[in-house]
Motif scaffolding. Structure first.
Motif, mmCIF file in Angstrom:
data_model
loop_
_atom_site.group_PDB
_atom_site.id
_atom_site.type_symbol
_atom_site.label_atom_id
_atom_site.label_comp_id
_atom_site.label_asym_id
_atom_site.label_seq_id
_atom_site.Cartn_x
_atom_site.Cartn_y
_atom_site.Cartn_z
ATOM 1 N N LEU A 43 1.100 -1.122 0.232
ATOM 2 C CA LEU A 43 -0.159 -0.718 -0.255
ATOM 3 C C LEU A 43 0.825 1.554 -0.237
ATOM 4 N N VAL A 44 2.150 1.285 0.607
ATOM 5 C CA VAL A 44 2.785 2.438 1.336
ATOM 6 C C VAL A 44 4.261 2.541 0.124
ATOM 7 N N LYS A 45 3.837 1.491 -1.097
ATOM 8 C CA LYS A 45 4.545 1.864 -2.604
ATOM 9 C C LYS A 45 4.514 2.209 -3.354
ATOM 10 N N ARG A 46 5.611 2.843 -4.365
ATOM 11 C CA ARG A 46 4.215 3.388 -5.199
ATOM 12 C C ARG A 46 3.638 2.649 -6.626
ATOM 13 N N GLY A 47 3.053 3.233 -6.676
ATOM 14 C CA GLY A 47 2.784 2.398 -8.262
ATOM 15 C C GLY A 47 1.187 1.464 -7.727
ATOM 16 N N ASN A 48 1.241 0.865 -6.226
ATOM 17 C CA ASN A 48 -0.172 -0.014 -5.906
ATOM 18 C C ASN A 48 -1.090 0.558 -6.235
ATOM 19 N N ARG A 49 -1.747 -0.306 -7.142
ATOM 20 C CA ARG A 49 -3.216 -0.284 -8.126
ATOM 21 C C ARG A 49 -3.864 -1.290 -7.204
ATOM 22 N N LEU A 50 -3.710 -2.292 -6.244
ATOM 23 C CA LEU A 50 -4.761 -4.047 -6.162
ATOM 24 C C LEU A 50 -6.111 -3.408 -4.977
ATOM 25 N N SER A 51 -6.745 -3.794 -4.993
ATOM 26 C CA SER A 51 -7.905 -3.181 -4.516
ATOM 27 C C SER A 51 -7.778 -3.929 -2.637
ATOM 28 N N ILE A 52 -7.074 -5.515 -3.095
ATOM 29 C CA ILE A 52 -6.981 -6.085 -2.201
ATOM 30 C C ILE A 52 -6.049 -6.768 -1.618
ATOM 31 N N MET A 53 -4.890 -6.489 -0.676
ATOM 32 C CA MET A 53 -3.635 -6.667 -0.199
ATOM 33 C C MET A 53 -3.789 -7.715 1.088
ATOM 34 N N SER A 54 -2.670 -8.476 1.169
ATOM 35 C CA SER A 54 -2.453 -8.881 2.486
ATOM 36 C C SER A 54 -1.957 -7.591 3.525
ATOM 37 N N VAL A 55 -1.968 -8.402 4.694
ATOM 38 C CA VAL A 55 -1.440 -7.723 5.809
ATOM 39 C C VAL A 55 -0.683 -8.624 6.679
ATOM 40 N N SER A 56 0.696 -8.219 6.870
ATOM 41 C CA SER A 56 0.787 -8.861 7.962
ATOM 42 C C SER A 56 -0.016 -8.975 9.238
ATOM 43 N N LYS A 57 0.650 -9.757 9.803
ATOM 44 C CA LYS A 57 0.378 -9.519 11.705
ATOM 45 C C LYS A 57 0.182 -8.072 12.416
ATOM 46 N N ALA A 58 1.944 -7.806 12.895
ATOM 47 C CA ALA A 58 2.764 -6.754 12.651
ATOM 48 C C ALA A 58 2.232 -5.191 12.091
ATOM 49 N N GLU A 59 2.071 -5.497 10.471
ATOM 50 C CA GLU A 59 1.617 -4.944 9.998
ATOM 51 C C GLU A 59 0.159 -4.264 10.835
ATOM 52 N N TRP A 60 -0.517 -5.006 10.568
ATOM 53 C CA TRP A 60 -2.257 -5.427 11.359
ATOM 54 C C TRP A 60 -2.150 -4.201 12.651
ATOM 55 N N PHE A 61 -1.802 -4.717 13.491
ATOM 56 C CA PHE A 61 -1.586 -4.177 15.040
ATOM 57 C C PHE A 61 -0.210 -2.920 14.681
ATOM 58 N N ALA A 62 0.476 -2.727 13.945
ATOM 59 C CA ALA A 62 1.303 -1.365 13.614
ATOM 60 C C ALA A 62 0.111 -0.254 13.355
ATOM 61 N N ILE A 63 -0.596 -0.424 12.367
ATOM 62 C CA ILE A 63 -1.423 0.779 11.626
ATOM 63 C C ILE A 63 -2.726 0.753 13.192
ATOM 64 N N LEU A 64 -3.477 -0.544 13.831
ATOM 65 C CA LEU A 64 -4.143 0.022 14.781
ATOM 66 C C LEU A 64 -3.780 0.253 16.266
ATOM 67 N N GLU A 65 -2.071 0.465 15.756
ATOM 68 C CA GLU A 65 -1.853 1.565 16.853
ATOM 69 C C GLU A 65 -1.630 2.863 17.246
ATOM 70 N N LYS A 66 -2.406 3.262 15.247
ATOM 71 C CA LYS A 66 -1.628 4.698 15.352
ATOM 72 C C LYS A 66 -3.420 5.106 15.632
ATOM 73 N N GLU A 67 -4.222 4.310 16.424
ATOM 74 C CA GLU A 67 -5.623 4.534 15.760
ATOM 75 C C GLU A 67 -6.130 5.858 17.252
#
Length: 150
Positions: free
Chosen positions: A126-150
């Motif tokens: 998602l954060v890399k240039r040129g990514n257009r996929l509408s669905i992508m996998s998220v690692s467990k670490a990425e998941w929790f890192a994102i939700l910590e920003k809430e």
């Protein structure tokens, strides 16, 4: 259980729409790579970040979970639908969808710019240039890192 990010344009379908419906099909995926993930990898119980794109506030808006695994996207056969595909065949449908259920809306949208600034997400497509996929996998670490920003 796996983690995913599903992109949507909130003018078409938003986290608020999902909250009102509680359960909805995730239709209209017309990218083979995203379709293959839905068909082969996404399972009941997987958790989903609902991501608003092409809007004023781009970012993660809420959480859903998968409640029905891949089945034919019936919109591909409806000539009145924007998702109609004249090359798709009932006996071997080209496109599929899954059903997701509303879990919760985030207190605030976690913006793409915030996510791009997080070193923990540097390898996330998602954060890399040129990514257009509408669905992508998220690692467990990425998941929790994102939700910590809430």
């Amino acid at each position: 259980m796996a983690y995913w990010l599903f992109k949507t344009e909130p003018d078409t379908f938003s986290i608020d729409t999902l909250q009102a419906q509680n359960v909805s099909c995730w239709e209209g995926v017309r990218n083979y790579q995203a379709r293959n993930m839905m068909r082969d990898e996404i399972k009941i119980g997987d958790e989903v970040l609902v991501y608003h794109s092409s809007c004023k506030q781009i970012g993660v808006a809420g959480i859903a979970k998968v409640v029905k695994e891949a089945y034919p996207d019936y919109f591909q056969f409806n000539e009145a639908s924007a998702y109609f595909d004249p090359k798709s065949d009932f006996s071997n449908p080209r496109w599929i969808m899954v059903d997701i259920e509303f879990v919760r809306k985030l207190d605030r949208i976690i913006s793409l710019s915030q996510m791009k600034a997080m070193p923990e997400l540097s390898e996330m497509p998602l954060v890399k240039r040129g990514n257009r996929l509408s669905i992508m996998s998220v690692s467990k670490a990425e998941w929790f890192a994102i939700l910590e920003k809430e």
